[in-house]
Write an enzyme that holds these catalytic residues in place. Sequence first.
Site, PDB file in Angstrom:
ATOM      1  N   LYS A   1       9.449  55.754  -4.346  1.00 26.27           N
ATOM      2  CA  LYS A   1       8.628  56.688  -5.105  1.00 26.27           C
ATOM      3  C   LYS A   1       9.528  57.786  -5.646  1.00 26.27           C
ATOM      4  O   LYS A   1      10.179  58.510  -4.891  1.00 26.27           O
ATOM      5  CB  LYS A   1       7.549  57.286  -4.206  1.00 26.27           C
ATOM      6  CG  LYS A   1       6.702  58.337  -4.923  1.00 26.27           C
ATOM      7  CD  LYS A   1       5.514  58.774  -4.095  1.00 26.27           C
ATOM      8  CE  LYS A   1       4.749  59.877  -4.796  1.00 26.27           C
ATOM      9  NZ  LYS A   1       3.580  60.320  -4.030  1.00 26.27           N
TER      10      LYS A   1
ATOM     11  N   LYS B   1       7.101  53.223  -7.859  1.00 26.95           N
ATOM     12  CA  LYS B   1       6.251  54.190  -8.539  1.00 26.95           C
ATOM     13  C   LYS B   1       7.092  55.310  -9.133  1.00 26.95           C
ATOM     14  O   LYS B   1       7.934  55.841  -8.424  1.00 26.95           O
ATOM     15  CB  LYS B   1       5.268  54.765  -7.523  1.00 26.95           C
ATOM     16  CG  LYS B   1       4.393  55.861  -8.058  1.00 26.95           C
ATOM     17  CD  LYS B   1       3.549  56.422  -6.977  1.00 26.95           C
ATOM     18  CE  LYS B   1       2.834  57.626  -7.534  1.00 26.95           C
ATOM     19  NZ  LYS B   1       2.294  58.463  -6.529  1.00 26.95           N
TER      20      LYS B   1
HETATM   21  C1  PBG Z   1       0.337  61.711  -3.374  1.00 25.21           C
HETATM   22  C2  PBG Z   1       0.323  60.914  -4.609  1.00 25.21           C
HETATM   23  C3  PBG Z   1       0.666  61.282  -5.915  1.00 25.21           C
HETATM   24  C4  PBG Z   1       0.367  60.169  -6.731  1.00 25.21           C
HETATM   25  C5  PBG Z   1      -0.108  59.177  -5.892  1.00 25.21           C
HETATM   26  N1  PBG Z   1      -0.103  59.651  -4.589  1.00 25.21           N
HETATM   27  C6  PBG Z   1       1.123  62.561  -6.482  1.00 25.21           C
HETATM   28  C7  PBG Z   1       2.442  63.106  -6.199  1.00 25.21           C
HETATM   29  O1  PBG Z   1       3.267  62.550  -5.493  1.00 25.21           O
HETATM   30  O2  PBG Z   1       2.660  64.219  -6.678  1.00 25.21           O
HETATM   31  C8  PBG Z   1       0.520  60.097  -8.218  1.00 25.21           C
HETATM   32  C9  PBG Z   1      -0.280  59.053  -8.899  1.00 25.21           C
HETATM   33  C10 PBG Z   1      -0.383  59.209 -10.368  1.00 25.21           C
HETATM   34  O3  PBG Z   1       0.302  60.019 -11.011  1.00 25.21           O
HETATM   35  O4  PBG Z   1      -1.186  58.456 -10.943  1.00 25.21           O
HETATM   36  N2  PBG Z   1       1.553  62.148  -2.929  1.00 25.21           N
END
Ligand code: PBG
Length: 322
Positions: free
Chosen positions: A195, A248
């Site tokens: 991520k 992601k």
């Molecule tokens: C929680 C999380 C996030 C997203 C999914 N889970 C936000 C972040 O890390 O700031 C983002 C998903 C999206 O942008 O569609 N941590």
Amino acid sequence: MPFPITRMRRLRQSETTRRMVRETHLRVDDLVMPLFVAPGQGLKTEISSMPGNHQMSIDVLTESCKEIVDLGIPAVILFGIPEQKDEHGTEAYHDHGIIQRAICALKETVPELYVITDVCLCEYTSHGHCGVIVDGDVHNDQTVDLLVKESLSHVRAGADMVAPSDMMDGRIGAIRTALDTGGYSHIPIMAYAAKFCSGFYGPFREAAESAPQFGDRRSYQMDPANGDEAIREVALDLEEGADLVMVKPALSYLDIIYRVKQEFGVPVAAYNVSGEFAMVKAAAQNGWIDEDRVRDELLLSIKRAGADLILTYFARDIAPLL
Ligand code: PBG
């Protein structure tokens, strides 16, 4: 055989031949629909940067999920907006928290729907970070303890799969052990393994009201420049017991999706995140691109790169076309 023996255009002549040799297909089975659940009754507030997506109260959520099941979409991933936020994100692991109540309601009204939960603290903490703050930074091991509690409470409520998205070290192993000793060895973990610290999460933070109140997430989410590190993250999460691994965002990281699939051969999920969705919607609303064509092309590129599952806000739009 070179030209003129070989003519690549022969098979492109008609839709029939194009269909016959098409290599990649999107299937409704590949889709996971992200949904936002908030307190209240009859609440359906559109997220302005994500047209067609809403913060929904539980009663509206269950109705929406019936439609999702009717479209053949197998699964949803839930994000919660709590009643109250605090330092330690207490509602994240409260047995009567917003997500826990949503899961119970879904299991009662749409039992055939597969319910995945995002396990993280950023929606629940007053400071908007994904964990416990000590000396101005997120404390890894204290956060892992809370993520374990959160996972267990989701699963007790009836979640079918948990998806930790916090990027703390060691959380997959800790959650796996806790689930196994708690009698939940059958519950899979989808790790947000690679991520990245991305500007593409902007609209989500509006949707989930989870923008960090100070600093950024660079001390826990990955540097967008790093590919080898993503492979190490995935390897570690698999060793710790992840059943599926996620990359992601998806579109700026197609190379990572490809490498993960090639290297590990495990089920790979890709998150087509909020900013990727918002850009398509915004350009289409301006008449600059053809939304349907661009959407299909983007989702196909994620699949072609090697993703098995796609978490996407387009799931509901595209499902009827598949
Ligand atoms: C929680 C999380 C996030 C997203 C999914 N889970 C936000 C972040 O890390 O700031 C983002 C998903 C999206 O942008 O569609 N941590």
